[in-house]
Design an enzyme around this catalytic site. Structure first.
Site, short mmCIF file in Angstrom:
data_model
loop_
_atom_site.label_atom_id
_atom_site.label_comp_id
_atom_site.label_asym_id
_atom_site.label_seq_id
_atom_site.Cartn_x
_atom_site.Cartn_y
_atom_site.Cartn_z
N HIS A 1 -38.20 -35.41 -4.51
CA HIS A 1 -37.13 -35.08 -5.46
C HIS A 1 -36.27 -33.94 -4.93
CE1 HIS A 1 -36.01 -34.78 -9.99
NE2 HIS A 1 -35.00 -34.39 -9.23
N ARG B 1 -26.04 -32.93 -1.28
CA ARG B 1 -24.77 -33.09 -1.99
C ARG B 1 -23.78 -33.97 -1.25
NH1 ARG B 1 -26.64 -31.74 -6.87
NH2 ARG B 1 -27.26 -29.55 -7.02
N ASN C 1 -27.22 -38.58 -7.43
CA ASN C 1 -26.04 -37.99 -8.09
C ASN C 1 -25.08 -37.32 -7.13
OD1 ASN C 1 -27.85 -35.91 -7.65
ND2 ASN C 1 -27.31 -34.80 -9.51
N ASP D 1 -31.79 -39.74 -12.27
CA ASP D 1 -32.08 -38.31 -12.36
C ASP D 1 -30.85 -37.48 -12.70
OD1 ASP D 1 -33.91 -36.08 -12.10
OD2 ASP D 1 -32.57 -35.48 -10.48
N HIS E 1 -36.03 -39.01 -15.32
CA HIS E 1 -35.73 -37.64 -15.74
C HIS E 1 -35.83 -37.67 -17.27
CE1 HIS E 1 -32.81 -34.00 -15.73
NE2 HIS E 1 -33.11 -34.26 -16.99
N HIS F 1 -40.10 -33.96 -12.58
CA HIS F 1 -40.12 -32.55 -13.00
C HIS F 1 -40.64 -32.26 -14.42
CE1 HIS F 1 -36.28 -33.96 -14.44
NE2 HIS F 1 -35.64 -33.75 -13.32
N ASP G 1 -37.26 -30.51 -6.59
CA ASP G 1 -35.98 -30.63 -7.32
C ASP G 1 -34.95 -29.68 -6.71
OD1 ASP G 1 -34.07 -31.48 -9.09
OD2 ASP G 1 -34.98 -30.59 -10.86
N HIS H 1 -26.44 -25.08 -4.89
CA HIS H 1 -25.09 -24.85 -5.41
C HIS H 1 -24.46 -23.74 -4.61
CE1 HIS H 1 -25.50 -27.42 -8.90
NE2 HIS H 1 -26.65 -26.85 -9.20
ZN LIG Z 1 -33.28 -33.55 -10.14
#
Ligand SMILES: [Zn+2]
Lengths: 313, 421
Positions: free
Chosen positions: B58, B62, B92, B152, B179, B232, B305, B309
């Site tokens: 997990h 990006r 994502n 997720d 998720h 998670h 996870d 950022h």
């Molecule tokens: Zn995640």
């Protein structure tokens, strides 16, 4: 006397009541007493803060708090500058960090901030060398409102300790309630909270208060009732069935107020919804302190600007 | 002549010598100081802990679309230094990984930057655009190289659609990862509903919002007799439901992350956006429940996870900052605090962080038996380092342990016998 008090002020910023000791609070209220007296003179201006600049940064509209700070600053001869969210670069999506850096470059002596984000005042204080005074951040804190409420109550009560006050309405979303609970508790006031469970904060049982769900029980024998403004969108959020039912169950009416102690004070941070959280006749009654609160607001904010801007070191 | 000879490393309390040839483990022998073996590469590993490369099912890289936060190349470099040999990246991205071409692009980027690993295993979107409505082309995604499917970040609320996706994925022999979060009950505010957050004025995510969907998932998995993997897990209620399901024979596995084991909601004090994560950090009672669950195998795996950022995105008032913690560089050292303290046994840690997920997701597994892939980490448990932005290989400097001094660092990492750091 004024020089000694200034010397003993140790806080760069006022972010939340929880940072203050009882001694700090009494110093603020006593200093406000002095300025309240100035505010009754024909000439209401003193040169104390001449040459100092105070930025009023109100990212969320609040005419009354902003005007109160503006009047407070001007009566101390400080220069006040407004930075509103609309019309400023904030509208173009500037981050709060960039606003902080921009303000820092202008070297003001203090910034008064109102912002819809919880923690925004602390965010600014961590990035600015000047004093930051929190004029309300999100649902977190509104320390100057709590101080002016305490000032108003002390004027009427004399002694605070042992009195009982009920805060009525939407506690969960209220920074006024949060700051008042801490401050009144610090001053020895017994605090009751009353409102529907959907408007009570999670974990309220850990707060130093007694919680009631019936107004009649909550106001019985209290020395003051503080009504909070009900935001009309609470109904859309599914927290209330409708406003009529809310008013029927929680509005502070003359009949309910009669259950409190004789001459119990009525407070409201304004602006009021007449007939919703407070009945019109109660808002206008002699027990109502709503206009005293406004007057106290100027004096308390003068005291805060004075203490922060004349602090040594 | 062997390719690699590791001398005197510590493997779960034993001192061993390891021989690698042709990318696989040839033999693991009790250490003999006198042993002399001809090898292309000899590594003296006295005092170092020998671990199989970790498998993280997990992570969020990006790329494509948000390369300023992380690229596949930087994510894999961080993985290599963090001890991860295989990482599974969530869908994502921008565009979402809901088409074989996106999967192929990701794998191409990985191969270009890290031909010898760490290996990237994309996880395909369960629904188109992660919108929770139309099913993604799961067969096409599987064919392109996706190892599992997940929505997720955006839970599938529609239970009928989730059921059908589970069934369709089962035909392909792939796992669905959920998720768990009822977005009505628990909007992703990144902070646990508690007396603390009420005091701070923050709207919280109640743990029951997570548990309610875990309940749905394990009931569905039991009813359909199909596997499901719960991402998670952060709270006691979810642990109790998973334990209940396992006792009933449901084919469920679950993961938790280092932050839920090492921190509590107290980390958000001062509006610390580095501690903003979804599901949020919970209370001490939840933390203890999760540790116990890891030890008992109710929680099967540790996953990070990893959610990088840009720092300017985290430097906002709390509610405006994005959810997520950067972990690939620091997870092993941080979790080793628990192993060192005896909170989690080393054997259990290795199972949870490497062999267990490797097996469940059909990836390479190294149990240090002859013929196992030589995916090997040498970890210095006493190396002391301070977590600074510069010390992290990930572009995401948003490590929750930023500023902490950690003990333990990966000093060598081999994948199929080839050194990758
Ligand atoms: Zn995640």
């Amino acid at each position: 006397m004024q020089h000694d008090t200034a010397r003993s002020w140790r806080h760069k910023d006022l972010l939340d009541i929880s940072q203050l000791s009882l001694e700090d609070v009494l110093l603020i209220l006593d200093t406000a007493d002095y300025f309240q007296e100035i505010n009754t003179r024909p000439t209401k201006k003193v040169p104390t803060l001449k040459g100092r600049s105070v930025v009023l940064f109100f990212a969320e509209p609040s005419t009354r708090t902003k005007t109160s700070f503006d009047v407070a600053g001007k009566r101390l001869s400080a220069d006040t500058f407004s930075l509103a969210k609309s019309g400023s670069s904030l509208q173009k999506g500037e981050s709060l960090k960039d606003t902080a850096l921009t303000l820092q470059a202008m070297r003001p002596d203090a910034i008064v901030i109102r912002h819809e984000q919880n923690g925004a005042a602390e965010f600014m204080a961590n990035r600015l060398e000047c004093s930051v005074i929190n004029a309300g951040d999100g649902r977190h804190a509104h320390p100057t409102q709590a101080l002016l409420d305490a000032y108003t109550l002390r004027e009427h009560w004399g002694m605070m300790a042992g009195k009982t006050l009920c805060i009525l309405g939407d506690i969960a979303h209220s920074r006024v309630a949060r700051s008042n609970v801490i401050l009144l508790n610090l001053m020895g006031v017994n605090v009751r909270l009353c409102g529907p469970r959907t408007l009570m904060p999670y974990g309220v049982e850990t707060w130093p208060v007694t919680v009631y769900d019936r107004v009649e029980d909550a106001v019985a024998g209290v020395d003051a009732v503080m009504c909070l403004r009900l935001q009309l969108e609470r109904q859309q959020a599914g927290l209330l069935p409708d406003l009529r039912e809310y008013a029927a169950r929680y509005c502070l009416t003359a009949g309910r107020l009669a259950l409190a102690n004789a001459h119990a004070q009525v407070l409201h941070p304004g602006p009021i919804n007449r007939g919703l959280e407070i009945a019109a006749d109660v808002a206008d009654a002699p027990e109502s302190c709503i206009l005293d609160q406004v007057a106290a607001g100027v004096a308390v904010r003068m005291a805060l600007l004075f203490l922060h801007l004349t602090r040594k070191g | 002549m062997a390719d690699l000879f590791i001398r005197g490393a510590t493997l779960q309390g034993r001192t061993v010598d390891v021989l690698v040839e042709g990318g696989v483990v040839l033999d693991v022998l009790a250490h003999d100081p006198a042993r002399c073996i001809e090898a292309a590469q000899v590594r003296d590993a006295a005092g170092l802990v020998l671990l199989p490369s970790l498998v993280d099912v997990h992570v969020h890289l990006r790329e494509p679309g948000l390369e300023y936060k992380e690229t596949i190349a930087t994510g894999l470099t961080a993985a290599a230094h963090g001890g991860f040999g295989r990482i599974c990246c969530m869908a994502n991205t921008k565009p979402v990984n809901d088409a074989g071409a996106v999967t192929a692009f990701m794998l191409g980027q990985a191969k270009k930057s890290h031909p010898n690993g760490p290996w990237l295993h994309p996880i395909g979107a369960l629904t188109m655009g992660l919108k929770g409505q139309d099913m993604a082309p799961l067969a096409e995604l599987a064919e392109a190289g996706c190892v599992a499917f997940s929505n997720d970040g955006l839970p599938v609320l529609d239970s009928e659609r989730f059921r059908r996706a589970m069934e369709y994925a089962a035909d392909l022999g792939k796992m669905v990862i959920d998720h768990c979060e009822d977005p009505f009950l628990a909007p992703g505010t990144g902070v646990n509903e508690s007396a603390l957050t009420a005091r701070m004025g923050l709207k919280g995510q109640p743990s029951v919002g997570e548990a309610a969907q875990v309940a749905r998932d394990v009931l569905l998995a039991g009813y359909l007799k199909l596997p499901v993997h719960i991402a998670h897990v952060s709270c006691r209620e979810a642990v109790e439901l998973i334990a209940w399901a396992k006792a009933k024979g449901v084919d469920v596995t679950a993961e938790t992350c280092p932050h839920y084991l090492c921190y509590t909601q107290d980390a958000v004090r001062g509006y610390n956006t580095l501690a903003k994560v979804s599901p949020p950090l919970r209370g001490e009672d939840d933390r203890l429940a999760l540790i116990q669950a890891v030890n008992e195998g109710v929680i099967d795996f540790l996953a990070t996870d990893h959610a990088p950022h840009a720092m300017h995105e985290k430097e906002h008032p709390f509610e405006e900052a994005p959810n997520g913690i950067s972990w690939l560089d620091t997870a092993l050292a941080k979790c080793w605090e628990l192993v060192r303290a005896g909170v989690i046994g080393e054997e259990r840690f290795v199972m949870a962080a490497s062999t267990g997920p490797g097996e469940r997701f059909g990836l390479g597994v190294n149990r240090f038996r002859p013929g196992d892939p030589a995916d090997i980490v040498l970890f210095d448990p006493d190396a002391v380092w301070t977590v600074t932005p510069e010390a992290l290989h990930s572009k995401g400097k948003n490590a929750l342990c930023l500023g902490e001094t950690l003990r333990g660092r990966v000093v060598a990492h081999y994948l199929a016998g080839v050194a990758v750091i």
